[in-house]
Design a protein around this motif. Structure first.
Motif, PDB file in Angstrom:
ATOM      1  N   SER A   1     -17.121  -9.749  -8.193  1.00 17.11           N
ATOM      2  CA  SER A   1     -16.161  -8.661  -8.045  1.00 17.11           C
ATOM      3  C   SER A   1     -14.929  -9.179  -7.324  1.00 17.11           C
ATOM      4  O   SER A   1     -14.979 -10.156  -6.591  1.00 17.11           O
ATOM      5  N   VAL A   2     -13.839  -8.501  -7.565  1.00 17.42           N
ATOM      6  CA  VAL A   2     -12.586  -8.831  -6.905  1.00 17.42           C
ATOM      7  C   VAL A   2     -11.958  -7.520  -6.434  1.00 17.42           C
ATOM      8  O   VAL A   2     -12.042  -6.500  -7.107  1.00 17.42           O
ATOM      9  N   TYR A   3     -11.396  -7.559  -5.235  1.00 14.86           N
ATOM     10  CA  TYR A   3     -10.718  -6.400  -4.655  1.00 14.86           C
ATOM     11  C   TYR A   3      -9.219  -6.530  -4.918  1.00 14.86           C
ATOM     12  O   TYR A   3      -8.637  -7.585  -4.685  1.00 14.86           O
ATOM     13  N   LEU A   4      -8.626  -5.437  -5.367  1.00 13.64           N
ATOM     14  CA  LEU A   4      -7.183  -5.383  -5.573  1.00 13.64           C
ATOM     15  C   LEU A   4      -6.596  -4.346  -4.617  1.00 13.64           C
ATOM     16  O   LEU A   4      -7.205  -3.301  -4.380  1.00 13.64           O
ATOM     17  N   TYR A   5      -5.423  -4.655  -4.111  1.00  9.29           N
ATOM     18  CA  TYR A   5      -4.731  -3.749  -3.188  1.00  9.29           C
ATOM     19  C   TYR A   5      -3.370  -3.398  -3.761  1.00  9.29           C
ATOM     20  O   TYR A   5      -2.839  -4.130  -4.598  1.00  9.29           O
ATOM     21  N   PRO A   6      -2.773  -2.297  -3.325  1.00 11.09           N
ATOM     22  CA  PRO A   6      -1.487  -1.884  -3.898  1.00 11.09           C
ATOM     23  C   PRO A   6      -0.468  -3.019  -3.925  1.00 11.09           C
ATOM     24  O   PRO A   6      -0.312  -3.745  -2.955  1.00 11.09           O
ATOM     25  N   ALA A   7       0.180  -3.150  -5.076  1.00 12.18           N
ATOM     26  CA  ALA A   7       1.144  -4.228  -5.246  1.00 12.18           C
ATOM     27  C   ALA A   7       2.496  -3.706  -5.684  1.00 12.18           C
ATOM     28  O   ALA A   7       3.494  -4.355  -5.484  1.00 12.18           O
ATOM     29  N   GLY A   8       2.504  -2.557  -6.297  1.00 10.15           N
ATOM     30  CA  GLY A   8       3.758  -2.031  -6.813  1.00 10.15           C
ATOM     31  C   GLY A   8       4.219  -0.842  -6.008  1.00 10.15           C
ATOM     32  O   GLY A   8       3.550  -0.389  -5.082  1.00 10.15           O
TER      33      GLY A   8
ATOM     34  N   ASN B   1       3.242   2.813  -1.005  1.00 14.84           N
ATOM     35  CA  ASN B   1       2.286   1.750  -1.294  1.00 14.84           C
ATOM     36  C   ASN B   1       1.954   0.915  -0.059  1.00 14.84           C
ATOM     37  O   ASN B   1       0.836   0.442   0.082  1.00 14.84           O
ATOM     38  N   THR B   2       2.878   0.767   0.877  1.00 13.42           N
ATOM     39  CA  THR B   2       2.575  -0.014   2.082  1.00 13.42           C
ATOM     40  C   THR B   2       1.845   0.816   3.138  1.00 13.42           C
ATOM     41  O   THR B   2       1.368   0.272   4.113  1.00 13.42           O
ATOM     42  N   CYS B   3       1.752   2.116   2.926  1.00 11.15           N
ATOM     43  CA  CYS B   3       0.995   2.974   3.850  1.00 11.15           C
ATOM     44  C   CYS B   3      -0.496   2.952   3.532  1.00 11.15           C
ATOM     45  O   CYS B   3      -1.306   3.410   4.335  1.00 11.15           O
ATOM     46  N   VAL B   4      -0.867   2.473   2.350  1.00 20.23           N
ATOM     47  CA  VAL B   4      -2.272   2.538   1.928  1.00 20.23           C
ATOM     48  C   VAL B   4      -2.805   1.176   1.480  1.00 20.23           C
ATOM     49  O   VAL B   4      -3.759   1.094   0.723  1.00 20.23           O
ATOM     50  N   ASP B   5      -2.199   0.080   1.968  1.00 17.62           N
ATOM     51  CA  ASP B   5      -2.583  -1.241   1.460  1.00 17.62           C
ATOM     52  C   ASP B   5      -3.356  -2.101   2.458  1.00 17.62           C
ATOM     53  O   ASP B   5      -3.545  -3.288   2.232  1.00 17.62           O
ATOM     54  N   GLU B   6      -3.826  -1.536   3.550  1.00 16.59           N
ATOM     55  CA  GLU B   6      -4.470  -2.349   4.577  1.00 16.59           C
ATOM     56  C   GLU B   6      -5.908  -2.740   4.199  1.00 16.59           C
ATOM     57  O   GLU B   6      -6.615  -1.999   3.531  1.00 16.59           O
ATOM     58  N   ASP B   7      -6.304  -3.892   4.674  1.00 10.55           N
ATOM     59  CA  ASP B   7      -7.683  -4.353   4.563  1.00 10.55           C
ATOM     60  C   ASP B   7      -8.012  -5.075   5.861  1.00 10.55           C
ATOM     61  O   ASP B   7      -7.443  -6.115   6.126  1.00 10.55           O
TER      62      ASP B   7
ATOM     63  N   PHE C   1      -3.728   4.464  11.041  1.00 11.04           N
ATOM     64  CA  PHE C   1      -2.430   4.554  11.697  1.00 11.04           C
ATOM     65  C   PHE C   1      -1.337   5.040  10.760  1.00 11.04           C
ATOM     66  O   PHE C   1      -0.326   5.554  11.198  1.00 11.04           O
ATOM     67  N   ASP C   2      -1.528   4.822   9.460  1.00 15.02           N
ATOM     68  CA  ASP C   2      -0.541   5.292   8.499  1.00 15.02           C
ATOM     69  C   ASP C   2      -1.263   5.683   7.221  1.00 15.02           C
ATOM     70  O   ASP C   2      -2.438   5.404   7.027  1.00 15.02           O
ATOM     71  N   GLY C   3      -0.545   6.355   6.344  1.00 16.29           N
ATOM     72  CA  GLY C   3      -1.140   6.800   5.093  1.00 16.29           C
ATOM     73  C   GLY C   3      -0.213   7.746   4.367  1.00 16.29           C
ATOM     74  O   GLY C   3       0.978   7.819   4.654  1.00 16.29           O
TER      75      GLY C   3
ATOM     76  N   VAL D   1      -5.006  16.791   1.528  1.00 19.00           N
ATOM     77  CA  VAL D   1      -5.756  15.540   1.590  1.00 19.00           C
ATOM     78  C   VAL D   1      -4.905  14.508   2.324  1.00 19.00           C
ATOM     79  O   VAL D   1      -3.696  14.448   2.140  1.00 19.00           O
ATOM     80  N   ASN D   2      -5.551  13.704   3.165  1.00 26.54           N
ATOM     81  CA  ASN D   2      -4.958  12.551   3.845  1.00 26.54           C
ATOM     82  C   ASN D   2      -5.590  11.299   3.262  1.00 26.54           C
ATOM     83  O   ASN D   2      -6.816  11.180   3.275  1.00 26.54           O
ATOM     84  N   ILE D   3      -4.813  10.357   2.767  1.00 28.51           N
ATOM     85  CA  ILE D   3      -5.347   9.086   2.263  1.00 28.51           C
ATOM     86  C   ILE D   3      -4.729   7.970   3.086  1.00 28.51           C
ATOM     87  O   ILE D   3      -3.516   7.819   3.133  1.00 28.51           O
ATOM     88  N   SER D   4      -5.594   7.186   3.724  1.00 25.38           N
ATOM     89  CA  SER D   4      -5.129   6.122   4.596  1.00 25.38           C
ATOM     90  C   SER D   4      -5.162   4.748   3.928  1.00 25.38           C
ATOM     91  O   SER D   4      -4.442   3.849   4.329  1.00 25.38           O
ATOM     92  N   ALA D   5      -6.005   4.569   2.916  1.00 25.43           N
ATOM     93  CA  ALA D   5      -6.073   3.285   2.208  1.00 25.43           C
ATOM     94  C   ALA D   5      -6.595   3.521   0.801  1.00 25.43           C
ATOM     95  O   ALA D   5      -7.362   4.447   0.550  1.00 25.43           O
ATOM     96  N   MET D   6      -6.134   2.672  -0.126  1.00 28.03           N
ATOM     97  CA  MET D   6      -6.600   2.711  -1.512  1.00 28.03           C
ATOM     98  C   MET D   6      -6.842   1.281  -1.957  1.00 28.03           C
ATOM     99  O   MET D   6      -6.109   0.371  -1.574  1.00 28.03           O
ATOM    100  N   ARG D   7      -7.895   1.105  -2.765  1.00 23.00           N
ATOM    101  CA  ARG D   7      -8.176  -0.216  -3.314  1.00 23.00           C
ATOM    102  C   ARG D   7      -8.914  -0.042  -4.633  1.00 23.00           C
ATOM    103  O   ARG D   7      -9.439   1.022  -4.937  1.00 23.00           O
ATOM    104  N   VAL D   8      -8.924  -1.123  -5.398  1.00 23.96           N
ATOM    105  CA  VAL D   8      -9.639  -1.141  -6.677  1.00 23.96           C
ATOM    106  C   VAL D   8     -10.604  -2.315  -6.629  1.00 23.96           C
ATOM    107  O   VAL D   8     -10.251  -3.407  -6.170  1.00 23.96           O
TER     108      VAL D   8
END
Length: 192
Positions: free
Chosen positions: A24-31, A51-57, A62-64, A180-187
């Motif tokens: 598996s591979v994890y992808l984070y917001p890029a665009g 996109n930079t508010c939800v790209d942490e790993d 702190f942001d979202g 809804v509050n979303i703090s991070a997103m990943r694929v």
């Protein structure tokens, strides 16, 4: 005879193990954000854009991004080109959201995946389930797409070149709010 049988069993076991074992591979917001109708970004530190508010790993709180508007949609762009080795077969693609309720009474969201079309717009495909049991504290929730919803066919590596995942706020009681509050997103792309 026992050696041949053992050798055949060993080869079959190795082949089966290779078929079952995957990667598996994890992808984070890029665009950038493609759609942010009714959503806003928040931060307790330096400013961020969607996109930079939800790209942490790992995910942080702190942001979202957040919305309290019923029917608001957000799509965050991803670029998975080169992430999966050529010749691999994609088993499924999972969208994951680190989220919490915004308002305990009116909190519902429907996950979605989107693909750019030739005109530069996005074609969105919504998950069949509406998430209304979102907790007051942050936690991971996810959806799995076994096939590419835009084609109905198995995933191709090129399908990952440009896509987005996102959310639409919904309220089953048809109030004007659905938070809804979303703090991070990943694929997560699972392949073998």
């Amino acid at each position: 005879m026992k050696k041949k049988l053992l050798l055949v069993f060993g080869v079959v076991f190795l082949l089966s193990a290779n078929l079952v074992l995957g990667a598996s591979v994890y992808l984070y917001p890029a665009g950038g954000t493609s759609v942010d109708n009714g959503w806003s970004s928040y931060t307790t530190g330096a400013s961020c854009w969607f996109n930079t508010c939800v790209d942490e790993d790992p995910a942080n709180t702190f942001d979202g991004i957040a919305s309290k508007t019923n029917g608001a949609e957000v799509i965050i762009g991803f670029d998975g080109s080169g992430a999966v080795p050529a010749g691999s077969i994609i088993d499924h693609v999972d969208g994951q959201y680190y989220l919490k309720e915004y308002d305990p009474v009116h909190t519902c969201m429907r996950p979605m995946i989107s693909f750019p079309d030739e005109s530069g717009s996005w074609d969105s495909y919504f998950g069949s389930s509406l998430w209304c049991s979102i907790t007051p504290g942050f936690g991971w929730a996810g959806i799995q797409w076994a096939t590419n919803p835009s084609t109905g066919n198995p995933w191709q590596i090129s399908d990952l070149d440009s896509f987005g995942i996102g959310s639409r706020t919904e309220n089953q009681q048809r109030f004007t709010e659905a938070g809804v509050n979303i703090s991070a997103m990943r694929v997560i792309v699972v392949y073998h």
